[in-house]
Write a protein that holds these residues in place. Structure first.
Motif, PDB file in Angstrom:
ATOM      1  N   ASP A 251      74.352 -71.152   9.198  1.00 27.49           N
ATOM      2  CA  ASP A 251      73.236 -70.750   8.334  1.00 27.49           C
ATOM      3  C   ASP A 251      71.934 -71.496   8.580  1.00 27.49           C
ATOM      4  O   ASP A 251      70.925 -71.168   7.968  1.00 27.49           O
ATOM      5  N   PHE A 252      71.894 -72.483   9.483  1.00 29.66           N
ATOM      6  CA  PHE A 252      70.658 -73.225   9.695  1.00 29.66           C
ATOM      7  C   PHE A 252      70.008 -72.819  11.015  1.00 29.66           C
ATOM      8  O   PHE A 252      70.692 -72.646  12.022  1.00 29.66           O
ATOM      9  N   THR A 253      68.681 -72.681  11.010  1.00 31.87           N
ATOM     10  CA  THR A 253      67.964 -72.299  12.228  1.00 31.87           C
ATOM     11  C   THR A 253      67.580 -73.564  13.002  1.00 31.87           C
ATOM     12  O   THR A 253      66.496 -74.114  12.857  1.00 31.87           O
ATOM     13  N   TYR A 254      68.500 -74.008  13.863  1.00 31.20           N
ATOM     14  CA  TYR A 254      68.352 -75.267  14.589  1.00 31.20           C
ATOM     15  C   TYR A 254      67.162 -75.271  15.543  1.00 31.20           C
ATOM     16  O   TYR A 254      66.681 -76.338  15.937  1.00 31.20           O
ATOM     17  N   GLY A 255      66.699 -74.107  15.941  1.00 30.58           N
ATOM     18  CA  GLY A 255      65.572 -74.044  16.862  1.00 30.58           C
ATOM     19  C   GLY A 255      64.361 -74.803  16.372  1.00 30.58           C
ATOM     20  O   GLY A 255      63.559 -75.301  17.174  1.00 30.58           O
ATOM     21  N   TYR A 256      64.215 -74.920  15.053  1.00 30.47           N
ATOM     22  CA  TYR A 256      63.095 -75.671  14.482  1.00 30.47           C
ATOM     23  C   TYR A 256      63.127 -77.137  14.913  1.00 30.47           C
ATOM     24  O   TYR A 256      62.079 -77.781  15.039  1.00 30.47           O
ATOM     25  N   MET A 485      66.770 -64.920   3.010  1.00 28.10           N
ATOM     26  CA  MET A 485      66.494 -63.504   3.265  1.00 28.10           C
ATOM     27  C   MET A 485      66.876 -63.080   4.677  1.00 28.10           C
ATOM     28  O   MET A 485      67.234 -61.930   4.908  1.00 28.10           O
ATOM     29  N   SER A 486      66.808 -64.005   5.639  1.00 28.98           N
ATOM     30  CA  SER A 486      67.185 -63.643   7.008  1.00 28.98           C
ATOM     31  C   SER A 486      68.649 -63.227   7.068  1.00 28.98           C
ATOM     32  O   SER A 486      69.008 -62.225   7.697  1.00 28.98           O
ATOM     33  N   VAL A 487      69.522 -63.997   6.418  1.00 27.13           N
ATOM     34  CA  VAL A 487      70.950 -63.665   6.388  1.00 27.13           C
ATOM     35  C   VAL A 487      71.161 -62.303   5.722  1.00 27.13           C
ATOM     36  O   VAL A 487      71.917 -61.457   6.214  1.00 27.13           O
ATOM     37  N   ASN A 488      70.463 -62.089   4.598  1.00 26.05           N
ATOM     38  CA  ASN A 488      70.625 -60.838   3.857  1.00 26.05           C
ATOM     39  C   ASN A 488      70.215 -59.630   4.693  1.00 26.05           C
ATOM     40  O   ASN A 488      70.899 -58.600   4.717  1.00 26.05           O
ATOM     41  N   PHE A 489      69.073 -59.731   5.368  1.00 24.68           N
ATOM     42  CA  PHE A 489      68.585 -58.595   6.155  1.00 24.68           C
ATOM     43  C   PHE A 489      69.465 -58.343   7.374  1.00 24.68           C
ATOM     44  O   PHE A 489      69.740 -57.186   7.719  1.00 24.68           O
ATOM     45  N   ILE A 490      69.899 -59.403   8.056  1.00 23.07           N
ATOM     46  CA  ILE A 490      70.771 -59.226   9.219  1.00 23.07           C
ATOM     47  C   ILE A 490      72.084 -58.575   8.801  1.00 23.07           C
ATOM     48  O   ILE A 490      72.578 -57.630   9.439  1.00 23.07           O
ATOM     49  N   ASN A 495      68.391 -55.745  13.209  1.00 20.89           N
ATOM     50  CA  ASN A 495      68.820 -56.205  14.531  1.00 20.89           C
ATOM     51  C   ASN A 495      68.058 -57.437  14.991  1.00 20.89           C
ATOM     52  O   ASN A 495      68.476 -58.108  15.934  1.00 20.89           O
ATOM     53  N   PHE A 496      66.931 -57.722  14.339  1.00 20.27           N
ATOM     54  CA  PHE A 496      66.132 -58.900  14.692  1.00 20.27           C
ATOM     55  C   PHE A 496      65.289 -59.257  13.484  1.00 20.27           C
ATOM     56  O   PHE A 496      64.792 -58.373  12.778  1.00 20.27           O
ATOM     57  N   TYR A 497      65.114 -60.572  13.249  1.00 15.41           N
ATOM     58  CA  TYR A 497      64.392 -61.021  12.066  1.00 15.41           C
ATOM     59  C   TYR A 497      63.536 -62.228  12.441  1.00 15.41           C
ATOM     60  O   TYR A 497      63.993 -63.131  13.145  1.00 15.41           O
ATOM     61  N   VAL A 498      62.291 -62.243  11.962  1.00 17.10           N
ATOM     62  CA  VAL A 498      61.396 -63.380  12.141  1.00 17.10           C
ATOM     63  C   VAL A 498      60.952 -63.867  10.768  1.00 17.10           C
ATOM     64  O   VAL A 498      60.563 -63.063   9.910  1.00 17.10           O
ATOM     65  N   THR A 548      60.883 -69.154  13.112  1.00 22.04           N
ATOM     66  CA  THR A 548      62.119 -69.050  13.883  1.00 22.04           C
ATOM     67  C   THR A 548      62.608 -67.601  13.825  1.00 22.04           C
ATOM     68  O   THR A 548      62.149 -66.809  12.999  1.00 22.04           O
ATOM     69  N   CYS A 549      63.544 -67.270  14.708  1.00 18.65           N
ATOM     70  CA  CYS A 549      63.990 -65.869  14.769  1.00 18.65           C
ATOM     71  C   CYS A 549      65.501 -65.776  14.891  1.00 18.65           C
ATOM     72  O   CYS A 549      66.174 -66.710  15.337  1.00 18.65           O
ATOM     73  N   ILE A 550      66.018 -64.621  14.493  1.00 12.38           N
ATOM     74  CA  ILE A 550      67.449 -64.312  14.560  1.00 12.38           C
ATOM     75  C   ILE A 550      67.611 -63.017  15.332  1.00 12.38           C
ATOM     76  O   ILE A 550      66.950 -62.017  15.033  1.00 12.38           O
ATOM     77  N   GLY A 551      68.480 -63.033  16.345  1.00 10.42           N
ATOM     78  CA  GLY A 551      68.717 -61.849  17.152  1.00 10.42           C
ATOM     79  C   GLY A 551      68.872 -62.227  18.614  1.00 10.42           C
ATOM     80  O   GLY A 551      68.691 -63.391  18.995  1.00 10.42           O
ATOM     81  N   CYS A 552      69.189 -61.272  19.460  1.00  8.38           N
ATOM     82  CA  CYS A 552      69.375 -61.542  20.894  1.00  8.38           C
ATOM     83  C   CYS A 552      68.025 -61.737  21.570  1.00  8.38           C
ATOM     84  O   CYS A 552      67.061 -61.024  21.296  1.00  8.38           O
ATOM     85  N   HIS A 553      67.975 -62.684  22.506  1.00  9.00           N
ATOM     86  CA  HIS A 553      66.716 -63.131  23.101  1.00  9.00           C
ATOM     87  C   HIS A 553      65.995 -62.059  23.912  1.00  9.00           C
ATOM     88  O   HIS A 553      64.789 -62.153  24.121  1.00  9.00           O
TER      89      HIS A 553
END
Length: 611
Positions: A251-256, A485-490, A495-498, A548-553
């Motif tokens: 659940d954490f966006t480590y990219g930050y 909200m990112s988890v909820n929308f995914i 398919n991708f969330y920013v 940060t973003c969620i989804g395939c690069h």
């Protein structure tokens, strides 16, 4: 930084179309996966739906949608219980000759023979999750047959071989197979890491937010966050040698924490195999329709510029602007309108709520004082008339302190229950022993979109988004919009969330969003790389890189400017109306599900007639 245009990292793999596997047994599916080792090709092993309740089959629908995108010739059921398998087959409605059944590893030889697969040797490993991950990746790279047995001896050797790293904080569920198959297809290395930090993701996000303040709390947050960050840097070795990281995260966006390296994220607990398979099968989001939400708190926002860019591609745009919509309108549009791109522009800061200091006893009769923030949201619906109009009420709780300590620094008293939070939440609100109540000007982690509705902000309670033909892209340009909200929308189907991990200034928000959409729409750059470059152009460095973003690069946006997209949207509304009408007509729905379908029917008919 890699150049998103020329960098080979941005190219998507192909999808294995001969066969796809559905399994809940990672040991068996890993051995099956070693059979499919064509270069740059992703073999999809899909997790089992987790819900068997006959009225809650969202995950069966998702599975069906993934298979429709992959278009595999055959489907393997690998050690799937009969009840689950029959439910899946009933939902898919395919011919029996499309299915292959494998229940033990000795049957894999027949599978390999039928597909003309020849191995160059054998590799063995024990049924240890991390060892299975690395052994499967090695097997596919060397075209070896993977055999998993308890007495096997396998040693993990880690080195930097690729430019792309898959870093995962979990080897649970089907992650070993998903990671290995994905790493093979995109030419990536794998690392597992387990942070030594005792803090939860929520607590780390809290530190990130607090760290901007100059008071004692800010100083403490910066100190602890620095320690947490160092733990992660030590845990993920040689990270600076990679040009791209995909984090598989609970659940954490480590990219930050690694601002110098382009990154994206995939959530472990939101059916990652479905997201990856859908993305590889269709490595672009076809944008025919967009929903733009601008709450009007900042008059010179970026929304007009984004609207112009979409108009150049002949995208049909629905706009919700300023005070011209209610929370109920927003809720219906997000869940039922057939969009492929959702952009939310708030620039309204954080919502206001109420802070309560409450005394209570846990189940071990140990006394505590807990401080929480609450926010109540009200959506006036279209049902009923006058004072009898039905109002949807939603409440958000944010934990602030326990027994005088910040939540991320909380300590449990001797003799305390092990479930202090659960014990408190079991107390009905009207029975709280309130010691103090006051207004809170900033609820930083509230899962809301601040609107101009006089009844307050909108709290999404998302059951689904858009229509079945779309897996949309969502850009939520607001403060701390990546928290829940990112988890909820995914999970709902995006398919991708920013989004952002902490407060973002108006100027930075405008510059990042404007640059991002110029790159994605005008220059056809992949979403993850465009976000990285947009923050570069906005001169955001270090801990100021809040997006940060969620989804395939490799995901991109795609457009069809020659289509009559107004008619496309009308047809999608009509198709969804007919689908829901048939579902309601079957007469076997629970009241709450039936009510949602009827609400959607009213909305889609109104939208259809308005176009």
């Amino acid at each position: 930084m890699p150049d998103p245009i020329n960098d080979s990292l941005s190219f998507p793999p192909k999808i294995e179309k001969r066969v796809v596997c559905i399994s809940g047994n990672f040991v068996l599916s890993a051995q099956i996966s070693s059979c499919f080792n064509d270069e740059n090709t992703y073999f999809a092993v899909l997790e089992l739906p987790r819900s068997l309740h006959k009225y809650w089959r969202n995950e069966f629908v998702k599975l069906n949608n993934v298979l429709a995108r992959v278009k595999a010739e055959k489907i393997i059921f690998a050690d799937v219980p009969s009840k689950m398998m029959n439910l899946i087959k009933d939902h898919l409605g395919l011919r029996e000759d499309r299915y292959i059944y494998i229940n033990k590893k000795t049957e894999i030889n027949t599978l390999a023979s039928n597909f003309g697969i020849k191995f160059e040797g054998v590799i063995e490993c024990p049924p240890d999750r991390e060892k299975v991950t690395f052994a499967l990746l090695e097997a596919k790279r060397r075209k070896l047959k993977l055999i998993i047995k308890s007495d096997a001896d396998y040693r993990i050797v880690q080195s930097v071989e690729q430019e792309h790293l898959l870093a995962s904080d979990s080897s649970d569920l089907h992650n070993p197979v998903i990671l290995a198959n994905y790493a093979f297809s995109v030419k990536a290395d794998i690392r597992f890491f387990v942070s030594k930090s005792k803090y939860s993701s929520r607590e780390i996000y809290d530190m990130i937010g607090e760290s901007v303040h100059e008071d004692r709390g800010g100083e403490l947050a910066r100190q602890i966050f620095g320690e947490v960050k160092s733990d992660f840097e030590l845990d993920i070795k040689n990270v600076e040698q990679y040009k791209l990281i995909t984090f598989f995260t609970n659940d954490f966006t480590y990219g930050y924490l690694f601002p110098k390296i382009p990154s994206t994220h995939i959530y472990n607990k939101s059916l990652p195999s479905y997201l990856i398979a859908s993305s590889v099968a269709e490595p672009y989001i076809q944008v025919n329709s967009a929903l733009l939400v601008d709450t009007g708190f900042f008059k010179n926002s970026e929304t007009d510029g984004i609207c112009d860019l979409l108009a150049q591609k002949n995208v049909f745009v629905k706009e919700l602007r300023e005070n011209q919509f209610r929370n109920f309108d927003l809720d219906q549009s997000i869940q039922y309108y057939p969009y492929d791109l959702l952009f939310v522009c708030s620039h309204a800061g954080f919502p206001k709520g109420n802070r309560f200091k409450i005394k209570f006893l846990d189940k071990e009769s140990c006394d505590h004082v807990i401080t929480i923030d609450t926010l109540d949201s009200f959506d006036i619906t279209n049902k009923g008339e006058g004072t009898n109009r039905i109002v949807n009420v939603k409440t958000f709780y944010e934990f602030v302190e326990l027994d005088g300590n910040p939540w991320y620094k909380k300590e449990y008293k001797k003799g305390s229950s092990k479930t202090v939070v659960e014990d408190f939440m079991a107390i009905e609100r009207e029975k709280w022993e309130v010691l103090e109540e006051k207004e809170n000007e900033q609820m930083r982690f509230c899962n809301v979109i601040i609107t101009q509705d006089p009844l307050g902000p909108y709290i999404p309670m998302i059951h689904g988004i858009s229509d079945p033909s779309s897996a949309p892209f969502v850009f939520n340009n607001a403060c701390v919009s990546n928290y829940t909200m990112s988890v909820n929308f995914i999970f709902a189907g995006a398919n991708f969330y920013v989004g952002t991990v902490k407060k973002v200034g108006n100027e930075d928000a405008i510059n990042v969003a404007s640059s991002f959409f110029k790159q994605c729409i005008g220059e056809n750059r992949p979403l993850a790389f465009a976000l990285c470059e947009a923050q570069n152009e906005a001169d955001m460095t270090g801990e100021d890189r809040v997006y940060t973003c969620i989804g395939c690069h490799f995901m991109k946006l795609n457009f069809s400017p020659d289509l009559d997209n107004r008619e496309t949207v009308k047809e999608r509304l009509r198709a969804d109306y007919m689908r829901r009408q048939r579902r309601v007509g079957m007469g076997d729905l629970e009241d709450n599900v039936k009510n949602r379908h009827e609400e959607a029917l009213e909305f889609t008919l109104k939208e259809y007639n308005a176009i």
